[in-house]
Write an enzyme that holds these catalytic residues in place. Structure first.
Site, mmCIF file in Angstrom:
data_model
loop_
_atom_site.group_PDB
_atom_site.id
_atom_site.type_symbol
_atom_site.label_atom_id
_atom_site.label_comp_id
_atom_site.label_asym_id
_atom_site.label_seq_id
_atom_site.Cartn_x
_atom_site.Cartn_y
_atom_site.Cartn_z
ATOM 1 N N HIS A 1 0.836 -1.206 0.000
ATOM 2 C CA HIS A 1 0.000 0.000 0.000
ATOM 3 C C HIS A 1 0.871 1.257 0.000
ATOM 4 O O HIS A 1 0.610 2.201 -0.751
ATOM 5 C CB HIS A 1 -0.932 -0.021 1.219
ATOM 6 N N ASP B 1 -6.169 1.621 -2.077
ATOM 7 C CA ASP B 1 -6.907 1.361 -0.842
ATOM 8 C C ASP B 1 -7.721 0.072 -0.936
ATOM 9 O O ASP B 1 -7.760 -0.726 0.007
ATOM 10 C CB ASP B 1 -7.827 2.536 -0.506
#
Length: 123
Positions: free
Chosen positions: A47, A89
């Site tokens: 991420h 996300d």
């Protein structure tokens, strides 16, 4: 935005990102360095790498558009940069869900940064 990331985690993982992922391993939370410690920490590493590749908007502040279709998050909107943030996300939230069985708060919650010194893999 980080607020939307929290919302996606709640929808996909059914856990609070703030309480489960804000201070876990070497990468979940602010900053990050060293080698990811387990699969969940690797979700955060990926991420962070994903956010690092976003150009033209602010992943932590800019809001994006998404919908839910058959229980899946679908990123949308006309802005490709914001859609990219949403994908970062979404992928992380799914990764958290898929690795709940190995989440180890006893070992990795508030993990000491002194244990995060190994050279990380490249993004």
């Amino acid at each position: 935005s980080l607020i939307q990331f929290e919302t996606l985690i709640m929808k996909v993982v059914k856990k609070s990102g703030m309480f489960w992922y804000s201070a876990y391993g070497c990468y979940c939370g602010w900053g990050g360095h060293g080698r990811p410690q387990d699969a969940t920490d690797r979700c955060c590493f990926v991420h962070d790498c994903c956010y690092g590749k976003v150009t033209g908007c602010d992943p932590k502040m800019d809001s994006y558009t998404y919908s839910e279709e058959n229980g899946d998050i679908v990123c949308g909107g006309d802005d490709p940069c914001k859609r990219e943030i949403c994908e970062c996300d979404r992928v992380a939230a799914v990764c958290f869900r898929d690795n709940l069985d190995t989440y180890n708060s006893d070992t990795y919650w508030r993990y000491p940064t002194k244990n995060c010194q190994e050279e990380p893999d490249p993004c």
